[in-house]
Design a protein around this motif. Structure first.
Motif, PDB file in Angstrom:
ATOM      1  N   GLU A  69       2.316   1.768  -3.396  1.00  0.00           N
ATOM      2  CA  GLU A  69       1.288   2.301  -4.303  1.00  0.00           C
ATOM      3  C   GLU A  69       1.075   3.803  -4.075  1.00  0.00           C
ATOM      4  OE1 GLU A  69      -3.461   1.699  -5.208  1.00  0.00           O
ATOM      5  OE2 GLU A  69      -2.402   0.131  -4.082  1.00  0.00           O
ATOM      6  N   ALA A  70       1.073   4.202  -2.803  1.00  0.00           N
ATOM      7  CA  ALA A  70       0.880   5.622  -2.467  1.00  0.00           C
ATOM      8  C   ALA A  70       2.052   6.472  -2.967  1.00  0.00           C
ATOM      9  CB  ALA A  70       0.715   5.783  -0.957  1.00  0.00           C
TER      10      ALA A  70
ATOM     11  N   GLY B  64       3.963   5.793  -5.511  1.00  0.00           N
ATOM     12  CA  GLY B  64       3.859   5.855  -6.969  1.00  0.00           C
ATOM     13  C   GLY B  64       2.779   6.811  -7.423  1.00  0.00           C
ATOM     14  N   LYS B  65       1.666   6.831  -6.677  1.00  0.00           N
ATOM     15  CA  LYS B  65       0.553   7.708  -7.026  1.00  0.00           C
ATOM     16  C   LYS B  65       0.945   9.180  -6.906  1.00  0.00           C
ATOM     17  CE  LYS B  65      -4.367   8.259  -5.962  1.00  0.00           C
ATOM     18  NZ  LYS B  65      -5.453   7.904  -5.029  1.00  0.00           N
ATOM     19  N   ASP B  66       1.706   9.513  -5.857  1.00  0.00           N
ATOM     20  CA  ASP B  66       2.153  10.898  -5.654  1.00  0.00           C
ATOM     21  C   ASP B  66       3.432  11.227  -6.431  1.00  0.00           C
ATOM     22  OD1 ASP B  66       0.071  11.567  -4.007  1.00  0.00           O
ATOM     23  OD2 ASP B  66       1.096  10.959  -2.174  1.00  0.00           O
ATOM     24  N   LYS B  67       3.941  10.246  -7.186  1.00  0.00           N
ATOM     25  CA  LYS B  67       5.161  10.422  -8.006  1.00  0.00           C
ATOM     26  C   LYS B  67       6.333  10.923  -7.165  1.00  0.00           C
ATOM     27  CE  LYS B  67       2.531  11.251 -12.216  1.00  0.00           C
ATOM     28  NZ  LYS B  67       2.170  12.180 -13.272  1.00  0.00           N
TER      29      LYS B  67
ATOM     30  N   LYS C 249       3.427  15.532  -0.076  1.00  0.00           N
ATOM     31  CA  LYS C 249       4.643  16.016  -0.734  1.00  0.00           C
ATOM     32  C   LYS C 249       4.823  17.490  -0.404  1.00  0.00           C
ATOM     33  CE  LYS C 249       6.665  15.212  -5.304  1.00  0.00           C
ATOM     34  NZ  LYS C 249       6.334  14.789  -6.672  1.00  0.00           N
TER      35      LYS C 249
ATOM     36  N   LYS D 185       0.815  -1.215   0.000  1.00  0.00           N
ATOM     37  CA  LYS D 185       0.000   0.000   0.000  1.00  0.00           C
ATOM     38  C   LYS D 185       0.850   1.267   0.000  1.00  0.00           C
ATOM     39  CE  LYS D 185      -4.317  -1.684   1.976  1.00  0.00           C
ATOM     40  NZ  LYS D 185      -5.300  -1.545   3.067  1.00  0.00           N
TER      41      LYS D 185
ATOM     42  N   LYS E 196      -0.969   8.494   5.319  1.00  0.00           N
ATOM     43  CA  LYS E 196      -1.098   9.477   4.241  1.00  0.00           C
ATOM     44  C   LYS E 196       0.246  10.140   3.965  1.00  0.00           C
ATOM     45  CE  LYS E 196      -3.416  13.752   2.997  1.00  0.00           C
ATOM     46  NZ  LYS E 196      -4.179  14.912   3.495  1.00  0.00           N
TER      47      LYS E 196
END
Length: 463
Positions: free
Chosen positions: A176-177, A179-182, A200, A173, A197
């Motif tokens: 994944e988080a 990667g989602k926020d790059k 950035k 998880k 959470k």
């Protein structure tokens, strides 16, 4: 394929242009002195200065449970001053708007609608401490399984501050988080330990030379100092009405988006007030009295005024700002007349700010601002004519003619609005005075005519 071309103007001016979209504040300097033309405001120097004093007291938390009346003729900038107050107060202070006539078209009692409006204008700043991991990303290692059927991927995250560096094991998880926020090496991030959470915060200054060119959204921050894991105070700002809705509906906060909140039971509000009072004593919450603006206050009836009288005595009441353009008129729901259609006992509570009619110079400056706001090129001669029309009829009518004249200019394939365009739309669209004069002359040809005859006509007309 049809090629669609968008100009820079189309991309930057997405918002619809409204009657007060040019208002950005009250146009006051640091000493609360009004500037001649500033933040979309022109003229009304005394009224703007008085409103600035109220705003300053609101910001300092020195005023609550008070009421202010903006009184003046139609088209003298009462709503503009209220909008300027809303912009000057800032985002953290709640500002709720309501028209007096709205109360009579809602599917709830008038007093309930007023109570909800009051609680929308009272903010609660809730403070809570949470544990966060904050640092600069040194390296992200992700171990992907060789076969698809194998266990989920794992990895390691290396974070550092100015004083220490630590490696954390990552689960699926968290990977994944990230990667989602790059998130990449050189980013400064904060991870909430309770919820996981990832926020950035920006890019480290030490990596500012990594690329030759970067987008305007790139934000550079210092590498955090001290320990990676620290306790931080998080502040949430909500209104009392939002807390009421969440606690009174089975669908919770989703009721806020549906819009149909319905009537809220008094018991729910009492429990919330008690809880908020406990948070205040413990230092977990702070009450922010906001501003409730009621336009067309003369539309309220005697029941509403009685409710407002009582509500303003509450220890958690917001600042009430009301506006009216009425003179001495009947109080709705009674046969008695009173200044502005407001009962004397309620008028006694009000600080009254009076607005004066605009001068010819003020009207010219306002028309210049509106031409700029609507992105319409108008010649000097046309502006002189529009100013003359504004003086002789009304400022609102002159402002309405700007867009109409621009359309007339487009029809003749012109680029600048000239006098002929203004004259053309002036003949097409009548102002109140010409329309009233026409009605007086031809009243006998209209159905259900109730106008008086003779010399009484003009004295009874509201022109």
């Amino acid at each position: 394929m049809v090629e669609v071309k968008l100009s820079e103007h189309d991309l930057t001016r997405i918002e619809r242009i409204g009657a007060h979209s040019h208002i950005l504040g009250l146009g006051l300097d640091s000493a609360l002195e009004p500037r001649v033309v500033s933040e979309g405001m022109v003229g009304q120097t005394t009224a703007r200065k008085a409103a600035g004093v109220i705003v300053q007291m609101v910001k300092e938390g020195k005023i609550a449970g008070r009421a202010v009346l903006l009184a003046g003729q139609p088209g003298t900038g009462k709503t503009a001053i209220a909008m300027g107050m809303a912009k000057s107060i800032g985002l953290e202070t709640p500002f709720a708007m309501l028209a007096g006539s709205e109360l009579f078209s809602l599917e709830m009692s008038k007093t309930e609608a007023l109570m909800q409006a009051f609680r929308k204008a009272i903010g609660v700043r809730i403070k809570e401490e949470t544990e966060v991991i904050e640092g600069e990303v040194v390296e992200i290692q992700i171990d992907r399984p060789a076969v698809a059927e194998a266990a989920s991927k794992t990895g390691k995250l290396t974070l550092k501050t100015t004083e220490m560096e630590t490696v954390y094991d990552l689960g699926a998880k968290m990977i994944e988080a990230l990667g989602k926020d790059k998130v990449q090496s050189g980013d400064v991030i904060a991870i909430d330990k309770a919820s996981g959470k990832i926020t950035k915060l920006g890019r480290s200054f030490s990596r500012s030379r990594d690329y030759d060119a970067m987008g305007p959204q790139t934000k550079f921050v210092q590498c955090p100092d001290g320990e990676l894991q620290k306790r931080k105070e998080v502040v949430h700002c909500v209104t009392l009405h939002e807390i009421d809705v969440i606690n009174s509906r089975t669908q919770g906060f989703l009721a806020l988006f549906i819009g149909d909140t319905g009537e809220i039971q008094a018991e729910v509000r009492e429990q919330i007030d008690t809880k908020v009072a406990e948070w205040r004593e413990e230092g977990k919450a702070e009450i922010i009295p906001g501003v409730l603006f009621i336009d067309e206050v003369h539309m309220l009836d005697i029941e509403c005024f009685s409710f407002l009288n009582r509500a303003l005595e509450n220890d958690m009441a917001p600042i009430l700002v009301v506006a009216t353009n009425r003179g001495i008129t009947t109080i709705r729901g009674t046969n008695y007349k009173s200044p502005h259609g407001i009962p004397i006992d309620f008028l006694d509570r009000l600080l009254i700010i009076s607005t004066q009619p605009y001068t010819e110079d003020d009207i010219r400056k306002i028309l210049d601002i509106r031409c700029q706001e609507e992105d319409i090129d108008v010649s000097n001669d046309a502006k002189v004519l529009l100013t003359k029309i504004g003086v002789e009829t009304s400022l609102r009518y002159a402002i309405n003619l700007i867009t109409s004249a621009a359309l007339a200019c487009q029809k003749r394939k012109g680029k600048v609005v000239e006098m002929e365009d203004v004259s053309r739309v002036y003949e097409l669209f009548w102002d109140v005075k010409r329309s009233t004069q026409y009605l007086i002359e031809y009243q006998s040809q209209y159905m259900f005519n109730e106008a008086a005859t003779g010399e009484e006509d003009e004295s009874n007309m509201m022109v």
